[in-house]
Design an enzyme around this catalytic site. Structure first.
Site, mmCIF file in Angstrom:
data_model
loop_
_atom_site.group_PDB
_atom_site.id
_atom_site.type_symbol
_atom_site.label_atom_id
_atom_site.label_comp_id
_atom_site.label_asym_id
_atom_site.label_seq_id
_atom_site.Cartn_x
_atom_site.Cartn_y
_atom_site.Cartn_z
ATOM 1 N N HIS A 1 0.836 -1.218 0.000
ATOM 2 C CA HIS A 1 0.000 0.000 0.000
ATOM 3 C C HIS A 1 0.868 1.264 0.000
ATOM 4 O O HIS A 1 0.443 2.309 0.482
ATOM 5 C CB HIS A 1 -0.941 0.042 1.217
ATOM 6 C CG HIS A 1 -1.665 -1.241 1.459
ATOM 7 N ND1 HIS A 1 -2.915 -1.515 0.953
ATOM 8 C CD2 HIS A 1 -1.289 -2.359 2.138
ATOM 9 C CE1 HIS A 1 -3.285 -2.739 1.323
ATOM 10 N NE2 HIS A 1 -2.312 -3.270 2.038
ATOM 11 N N SER B 1 16.107 20.180 -16.809
ATOM 12 C CA SER B 1 14.933 21.010 -17.087
ATOM 13 C C SER B 1 15.397 22.242 -17.840
ATOM 14 O O SER B 1 16.501 22.741 -17.625
ATOM 15 C CB SER B 1 14.288 21.406 -15.758
ATOM 16 O OG SER B 1 13.589 22.627 -15.901
ATOM 17 N N LYS C 1 17.519 20.611 -11.691
ATOM 18 C CA LYS C 1 16.791 19.373 -11.954
ATOM 19 C C LYS C 1 17.601 18.280 -12.644
ATOM 20 O O LYS C 1 18.404 18.545 -13.534
ATOM 21 C CB LYS C 1 15.569 19.676 -12.833
ATOM 22 C CG LYS C 1 14.520 20.487 -12.123
ATOM 23 C CD LYS C 1 13.683 19.643 -11.191
ATOM 24 C CE LYS C 1 12.541 19.040 -11.970
ATOM 25 N NZ LYS C 1 11.704 18.212 -11.132
ATOM 26 N N GLU D 1 10.316 7.418 -17.052
ATOM 27 C CA GLU D 1 8.983 7.996 -17.273
ATOM 28 C C GLU D 1 8.473 7.705 -18.685
ATOM 29 O O GLU D 1 7.316 7.331 -18.882
ATOM 30 C CB GLU D 1 9.026 9.511 -17.055
ATOM 31 C CG GLU D 1 9.309 9.903 -15.614
ATOM 32 C CD GLU D 1 9.546 11.401 -15.492
ATOM 33 O OE1 GLU D 1 8.568 12.137 -15.509
ATOM 34 O OE2 GLU D 1 10.713 11.820 -15.407
#
Ligand code: ARG
Length: 463
Positions: A157, A278, A284, A291
């Site tokens: 969970h 980024s 970043k 992804e």
């Protein structure tokens, strides 16, 4: 040369818009090698069965080899005047050989030809994909092996559950990938069947020798029913289902890694070479490969849903809808190859932060089950033990203490069975060590898993 060549039935050739709408050459050209391979086997058979002269078959095979080389060199014109790769190659053959070339399509239809080509193509690509999946398995095993003692919190969970070895976590994915290989190879077994000889739907009146073609193209079996052979694409569905499940597994791995690389977890980081920055925020470093891989899963599912939907309403046998079988299939295969072209090295070059993992696993709550199991050793029925430890957790919360800060006396006030050992089991290393049943996360067990996989790959390399 347009439709006029192909049929005496039509007075005018198809409208330009129709040609553009109905063509498949823009994507089925990737089947050229398999189309040529099939046509050569077919021509040889026609000669051996006495249906066409030996000399014609020889000329056809030689010319097909030339066409193959020309396509490879880029010295071949593709045009939407000719619907597909089958027509392109046959047209070239006839252009070069005249009547001899015009014999190649004897006792054959594009209906059995196209599914022969796809089957030849898939049986090759499945082996290539499986090789790449094995490379990914090896990368995961290498990381597991290099970080054998790293402990992290296992989650259920997405809540801290129990401490597990990082190696155990990675080897879970190795298992999933092994089943992916199994599913693909299973699908390969079922599609490795010769459909040629089925003609358009009902076979042929000519005395062809299918056994000859079967042997020539190295198929272990041939289709028993010509209608099934030209109408069915369940083999494509199976391959896409297997690729979809593979993509789902990759997507889950990606999700784990994306979470792990977040500042909140900081369990690992990808190499700079396998991340991107980024355009606005200078600090970043993003896990884009993971992804994009997660995102591409949707595409592969799309191809599966597409082929299932294409096939569901078709009466037997071939319907032109089936031409729509290829684009999604090719796209899914390209997508999976794309993912597998970066993933193994992304895994190989990632850096694990074992101290940070251990720090997160050092939550004494993760050892609450171990405490309950200790009570079981003292003779307490598990359900009662669970209840007692639950009460201790509540006591700890109410008194603002961590479980490992509770004294023996306090513990005894909650359950009299408490022992000294029960106050000293809140160490993740200990929790891992004690899990020594087959398949569990204990050091010895994970060592066994690693040994299993190393042996497995030694065997695969030998075979
Ligand atoms: N281009 C067709 C396909 O991809 C080849 C088979 C065409 N058969 C036909 N009867 N029009 O399915």
């Amino acid at each position: 040369m347009g439709s006029a060549l192909w049929s005496g039935r039509f007075a005018v050739s198809a409208a330009e818009s129709v040609k553009n709408f109905t063509e498949s050459i823009s994507y089925d050209r990737r089947l050229y090698k398999h189309d040529i391979q099939g046509s050569k086997a077919h021509a040889k058979m026609l000669a051996s069965a006495g249906i066409i002269p030996e000399a014609s078959a020889r000329a056809i095979c030689e010319e097909l080899d030339k066409i193959c080389k020309r396509i490879e060199k880029g010295d071949f014109t593709f045009t939407s005047d000719l619907e597909d790769i089958h027509m392109h190659i046959e047209t070239e053959l006839i252009k070069a050989l005249g009547d001899e070339g015009a014999r190649v399509h004897t006792a054959r239809s594009r209906n059995d030809q196209v599914c022969l080509d796809i089957r030849l193509y898939l049986r090759e690509e499945i082996v290539n994909i499986c090789d790449r999946i094995r490379d990914l398995q090896k990368a995961l095993i290498e990381q597991a092996d290099a970080n054998k003692r790293a402990i992290l919190p296992g989650f259920t969970h997405l809540q801290h559950a129990q401490p597990v070895l990082f190696a155990h976590h990675f080897l879970a994915y190795v298992e999933m990938l092994e089943r992916d290989i199994g599913r693909l190879m299973d699908a390969r077994k079922r599609l490795n069947v010769l459909p040629l000889g089925s003609g358009a739907i009902a076979g042929t009146t000519l005395p062809i020798d299918r056994e000859f073609v079967r042997k020539e193209l190295d198929f272990p079996a041939m289709s028993r029913n010509s209608m099934d052979a030209v109408a069915s694409r369940d083999f494509t569905c199976e391959v896409l289902a297997a690729l979809s499940i593979f993509s789902m597994n990759i997507s889950r791995l990606s999700e784990d890694l994306i979470l792990w690389m977040s500042q909140e977890f900081s369990f690992m980081s990808f190499s700079d070479a396998y991340t991107t920055g980024s355009s606005l925020m200078p600090q970043k470093k993003n896990p884009d490969i993971a992804e994009i891989s997660r995102g591409k899963t949707g595409r592969v599912y799309g191809s599966l849903i597409s082929i299932l939907t294409i096939c569901k309403g078709l009466p037997l046998t071939y319907n032109r809808d089936l031409q729509e079988d290829k684009e999604g299939l090719f796209d899914a295969i390209d997508t999976v190859f794309g993912v597998l072209s970066v993933y193994p090295d992304m895994i190989r070059t990632m850096t694990i932060y074992p101290e940070r993992m251990l720090q997160a696993a050092n939550d004494p709550g993760l050892m609450a089950t171990d405490l309950a199991e200790e009570l079981v050793r003292e003779g307490v029925p598990f359900r009662h033990a669970h209840h007692k430890v639950g009460a201790l957790v509540r006591y700890a919360q109410e008194n603002n203490k961590a479980l490992n800060e509770i004294t023996l006396e306090e513990m005894r006030s909650v359950f009299p069975e408490a022992t000294e050992a029960m106050t000293a089991l809140f160490k993740p290393e200990m929790a891992v060590e004690k899990r020594d049943v087959f398949g569990a996360t204990g050091y010895k067990q994970v060592e066994k898993q690693l040994a299993f996989w190393k042996e497995h790959f030694r065997e695969t390399a030998e075979n």
